[in-house]
Design an enzyme around this catalytic site. Structure first.
Site, PDB file in Angstrom:
ATOM      1  N   ASP A 342      33.986  30.183 -16.580  1.00 52.09           N
ATOM      2  CA  ASP A 342      33.170  29.384 -17.290  1.00 52.09           C
ATOM      3  C   ASP A 342      31.708  29.875 -17.578  1.00 52.09           C
ATOM      4  O   ASP A 342      31.330  29.502 -18.644  1.00 52.09           O
ATOM      5  CB  ASP A 342      32.932  27.803 -16.505  1.00 52.09           C
ATOM      6  N   ARG A 346      25.399  30.847 -12.734  1.00 55.14           N
ATOM      7  CA  ARG A 346      25.196  29.962 -11.622  1.00 55.14           C
ATOM      8  C   ARG A 346      26.009  30.120 -10.427  1.00 55.14           C
ATOM      9  O   ARG A 346      26.848  31.146 -10.441  1.00 55.14           O
ATOM     10  CB  ARG A 346      25.011  28.537 -12.297  1.00 55.14           C
ATOM     11  N   ASP A 347      25.935  29.150  -9.472  1.00 55.33           N
ATOM     12  CA  ASP A 347      26.962  29.254  -8.251  1.00 55.33           C
ATOM     13  C   ASP A 347      28.209  28.855  -8.877  1.00 55.33           C
ATOM     14  O   ASP A 347      28.680  27.542  -8.201  1.00 55.33           O
ATOM     15  CB  ASP A 347      26.135  28.587  -7.074  1.00 55.33           C
ATOM     16  N   GLU A 348      28.780  29.268  -9.602  1.00 55.84           N
ATOM     17  CA  GLU A 348      30.244  28.818 -10.238  1.00 55.84           C
ATOM     18  C   GLU A 348      30.868  29.944 -10.744  1.00 55.84           C
ATOM     19  O   GLU A 348      31.690  30.545  -9.680  1.00 55.84           O
ATOM     20  CB  GLU A 348      30.001  27.789 -11.354  1.00 55.84           C
ATOM     21  N   ASP A 355      38.280  25.621 -19.762  1.00 50.33           N
ATOM     22  CA  ASP A 355      37.669  26.299 -20.679  1.00 50.33           C
ATOM     23  C   ASP A 355      38.323  27.429 -21.027  1.00 50.33           C
ATOM     24  O   ASP A 355      38.238  27.681 -22.040  1.00 50.33           O
ATOM     25  CB  ASP A 355      36.479  26.806 -19.610  1.00 50.33           C
ATOM     26  N   TRP A 409      42.877  20.595 -18.716  1.00 45.08           N
ATOM     27  CA  TRP A 409      42.511  21.549 -18.059  1.00 45.08           C
ATOM     28  C   TRP A 409      43.850  22.293 -17.410  1.00 45.08           C
ATOM     29  O   TRP A 409      44.073  23.309 -17.880  1.00 45.08           O
ATOM     30  CB  TRP A 409      41.631  21.186 -16.619  1.00 45.08           C
ATOM     31  N   GLU A 617      26.332  25.753 -22.935  1.00 41.14           N
ATOM     32  CA  GLU A 617      27.089  24.732 -22.337  1.00 41.14           C
ATOM     33  C   GLU A 617      26.965  23.492 -22.883  1.00 41.14           C
ATOM     34  O   GLU A 617      28.204  22.816 -23.340  1.00 41.14           O
ATOM     35  CB  GLU A 617      26.992  24.666 -20.811  1.00 41.14           C
ATOM     36  N   HIS A 638      28.120  29.795 -21.963  1.00 40.52           N
ATOM     37  CA  HIS A 638      29.458  29.118 -21.668  1.00 40.52           C
ATOM     38  C   HIS A 638      30.259  29.318 -22.917  1.00 40.52           C
ATOM     39  O   HIS A 638      29.771  28.592 -24.035  1.00 40.52           O
ATOM     40  CB  HIS A 638      29.147  27.516 -21.414  1.00 40.52           C
TER      41      HIS A 638
HETATM   42  C1  BGC Z   1      32.362  23.975 -15.474  1.00 43.99           C
HETATM   43  C2  BGC Z   1      32.973  23.539 -16.693  1.00 43.99           C
HETATM   44  C3  BGC Z   1      34.233  23.003 -16.396  1.00 43.99           C
HETATM   45  C4  BGC Z   1      33.692  21.804 -15.544  1.00 43.99           C
HETATM   46  C5  BGC Z   1      35.085  20.881 -15.091  1.00 43.99           C
HETATM   47  C6  BGC Z   1      32.036  22.669 -14.846  1.00 43.99           C
HETATM   48  O1  BGC Z   1      31.188  22.727 -13.524  1.00 43.99           O
HETATM   49  O2  BGC Z   1      31.181  24.741 -15.581  1.00 43.99           O
HETATM   50  O3  BGC Z   1      32.999  24.652 -17.667  1.00 43.99           O
HETATM   51  O4  BGC Z   1      35.312  23.047 -17.230  1.00 43.99           O
HETATM   52  O5  BGC Z   1      32.905  21.964 -14.609  1.00 43.99           O
HETATM   53  O6  BGC Z   1      34.609  19.755 -15.883  1.00 43.99           O
END
Ligand code: BGC
Length: 735
Positions: A342, A346-348, A355, A409, A617, A638
């Protein structure tokens, strides 16, 4: 050096340090003698790890794979690499391998998960040496190896690295064997992640807060290589950020818990350093305690991503659209780091299925993503739940199923393989994924209150739609409408896939008809969607879910909604990728162009006008007044809304695959011009050769120029022309 791909069978043992090194990265070593370098005919290193590895043979870095062994669903699929190391061997040899936590053992997911796939860093390697006299030698990881603490004191993908250049590994001690299954080891499947490009800083800034900041001019993913000369023991820091705030200060709030901070401890001599097991998403860096005058020549930003072949090019007469296109390509570079993520900062940084699903078509024009997505889809298949549900992120780093199996998703399970088939003629991926695709449809079928509706459960909905209630992330389109629309769409793609594979799909054809009927009855009761949103209209049109007699009314209502909103969109993750297609397929290409050329917020070009160098994003990540939408969920890199690139290639330039002759064996050339542009030029490298499509205005006429590669055919559709042409250059002058 590209890893070779051979058998994944390993006789070596998993080894791990016998004592706890805390946060310090372990280094392993093995010394061995050979008769002489001349005696070596061929030497191959097979290697993988739990955690990331960097291997050196006699001081030479083995291969150029960054973050090897890559990121897969490690419990079942751990890639092993093979490298030809013949030229590195000598009489006396030392093989050294350093490990970092990476995705397997490090901090992942915003909730601060650790050790998701292993609680020990471990190495397994085999060096196979064939001597000219016919002898074979094998150096394998076993109890004879030793380990010590490396100079890398700390390394986390999100948080950065601490490197003490005074440390020379010492106190070598014997390793322990680690009892871990080897059956998950597979040959390298994805693309190799490499250092792809280097950028030099474009400016040195002193911020109002007094920070020393370097601007690389481009938001990107990778790390900074720098050289520094400081007193022994002196610590310098390098922090990373995507943007400056309204006042021009270094801004890191949107990174949430990710620290993106490098600490380097000097040793009194000039040193050059770059991180080993950490990457950052950034355009700016902030220097701390720099011990010498800042010389921009001593800094390079190293762009790191999966080494995919660039296939698509696009340009037109609008500099703003060209910048948007560039931002989209940079978004793909920054987020195709072994897994489609995504965001990179950040912490992801997770393989969010939604995505990937919305961007896969654009991605497959820009680059050859066949191999990249094949690996990821194999992970999706292995992580899919028993009941057919699909984790929200692949590899499934959440493990608890949090937010799993949302419509749009989870549909990545069907949409992504189908795209690889269309773009690359990849029938094998349909074979590989067919069961997984069927399981996803079976999952949906078991969800709704009615077999043909999906109106229950958790969904992300039209994520980040502008028609969300204030403070909410989710646009106002009915989630059941979205879920049922995707139910029908994915079923239609499954039917096509089954037919390609020669499977009887009659059961699914009946299912499809029933889902469409249920959709019409429930969500289009009087012809128009029950949700009066742009996204609802887009889905009904683009997924072909409306009754034919209602089509014109729906598209007119969509156009009305757009006009009423000042010729601007309101769509989120679900509606945006198909918005322009829904318009241009139904006679309103001009409105689609209006949306694309719109410069006011919310629009694609708004971010460009605000200085974006990647895709944001949120439509309002940065607001017209320079403030940020929020600190919470605000990535400046994003790729999701970059899905619009598929309209640029597929409609503006009109290069479209044909599902009956996939991989561009036959394709369509159906560009749609617009008076507001003077020209469009695009090209696409396919396995047949390079397709190009261009149009320009000349003396009141539009001149179209196409190149069709030899060996394939194209159907040209422009105005009243519809004809099939063979390889060569084709010119049309219309108007
Ligand atoms: C992500 C998105 C992802 C979403 C789910 C977010 O935190 O960055 O891109 O699809 O969560 O809704």
């Amino acid at each position: 050096m590209t890893p070779l791909s051979h058998s994944s069978c390993m006789i070596a043992n998993w080894i791990t340090p016998s004592s706890d090194y805390g946060e310090v990265c372990p280094v392993f070593r093995k010394t061995f003698s050979l008769p002489s370098q001349e005696e070596v005919m061929k030497a191959t290193l097979k290697i993988t790890s739990l955690g990331l590895y960097e291997a050196y043979l006699n001081g030479n870095r083995v291969g150029d794979f960054i973050f090897a062994p890559g990121w897969t669903s490690y419990d079942t699929r751990l890639q092993m690499q093979e490298y030809d190391v013949t030229s590195f061997l000598k009489g006396e040899n030392e093989l050294q391998v350093t490990l970092g936590k990476g995705w397997c053992a490090g901090n992942l997911v915003w909730e601060g998960h650790q050790n998701i796939w292993t609680d020990r860093l471990a190495l397994i390697a085999e060096l196979q040496i064939a001597l000219k006299d016919g002898t074979f030698l094998s150096i394998i990881t076993d109890r004879d190896w030793e380990s010590a603490k490396s100079p890398i004191q700390y390394s986390e993908l999100y948080h950065g690295e601490t490197y003490d250049s005074n440390v020379v590994p010492s106190d070598w001690s014997p390793v322990s064997l680690y009892p871990r299954d080897k059956s998950c080891i597979i040959p390298q499947e994805g693309e190799i992640v490499r250092e792809m490009q280097r950028l030099k800083p474009v400016a040195l800034l002193k911020t109002p807060r007094g920070e020393t900041v370097l601007d690389f001019g481009q938001n990107m993913t990778g790390y900074v290589e720098f050289s520094v000369h400081g007193p022994k023991g002196h610590q310098v820091t390098v922090r990373h950020a995507e943007v400056l705030d309204k006042d021009g200060n270094f801004y890191t709030d949107n990174l949430r818990k990710a620290k993106q901070k490098i600490t380097f401890i000097c040793n009194g001599k000039r040193q050059t350093y770059k991180p080993h097991f950490s990457f950052q998403g950034f355009r700016y860096i902030c220097l701390g305690h720099w011990p010498e005058q800042v010389d921009l020549n001593r800094f390079s930003a190293v762009v790191v991503h999966s080494d995919m072949r660039r296939t698509g090019r696009f340009e037109c007469s609008s500099p703003l659209l060209n910048k948007l296109y560039s931002n989209i390509v940079w978004g793909q570079r920054g987020n195709f780091l072994d897994v489609p993520t995504d965001c990179p900062q950040r912490d992801e940084r997770l393989g969010w299925t939604g995505d990937a699903e919305v961007f896969v078509r654009a991605a497959s024009y820009n680059y050859d993503v066949n191999r990249f997505f094949t690996k990821w889809l194999h992970d999706l298949k292995t992580d899919q739940f028993e009941d057919g549900g699909v984790p929200a992120v692949i590899p499934d780093a959440m493990k608890d199923g949090g937010g799993a199996s949302s419509s749009a998703w989870g549909d990545a399970a069907v949409i992504c393989p189908w795209q690889l088939y269309l773009s690359y003629g990849n029938t094998q991926i349909l074979k590989d994924q067919f069961d997984s695709m069927k399981k996803w449809i079976a999952y949906i079928r078991a969800q709704g209150e009615d077999e043909y509706l999906w109106n229950t459960g958790h969904h992300f909905g039209d994520w980040l739609g502008m028609d969300a209630n204030p403070g909410d992330y989710v646009g106002s389109t009915d989630k059941g409408l979205i879920a049922t629309a995707y139910y029908a769409y994915s079923t239609s793609l499954l039917i096509k896939a089954g037919k390609v594979l020669g499977v009887d799909m009659s059961e699914y054809e009946v299912l499809y008809q029933n889902v469409v009927k249920a959709f019409q009855k429930t969500y289009l009761p009087e012809g128009l969607p029950t949700s009066n949103t742009q996204t609802a209209h887009v889905l009904a049109l683009y997924f072909q879910l409306c009754r034919e007699e209602d089509r014109e009314r729906i598209v007119q209502n969509l156009v009305k909604l757009i006009h009423e909103n000042g010729d601007r969109l309101t769509t989120g993750f679900v509606g945006t990728p198909y918005l322009l297609h829904a318009l241009s397929q139904n006679g309103y290409a001009e409105v689609a162009y209006t949306l694309l050329l719109q410069e006011e917020f919310p629009s694609w070009l708004f971010s460009v006008k605000m200085g974006a160098t990647t895709v944001w994003e949120h439509w309002d990540s940065l607001r017209p007044d320079g403030s940020m939408w929020s600190t919470d969920m605000n990535s400046f890199n994003h790729y999701a809304y970059g899905a619009v690139a598929d309209w640029m290639y597929g409609v503006m330039a009109g290069i479209q695959p044909d599902e009956t002759h996939p991989g561009y064996e036959h394709f369509f050339l159906c560009p749609v011009e617009d008076k507001r542009l003077r020209f469009v030029n695009a090209s696409l490298e396919t396995r047949w050769g390079t397709i190009s499509s261009a149009w320009r205005r000349e003396n009141g006429k539009t001149v179209y120029e196409f190149v069709v590669p030899d060996g394939c055919t194209a159907t040209v559709k422009i105005g009243d022309i519809c004809e099939t042409v063979r390889g060569g250059r084709h010119l049309y002058r219309i108007g």
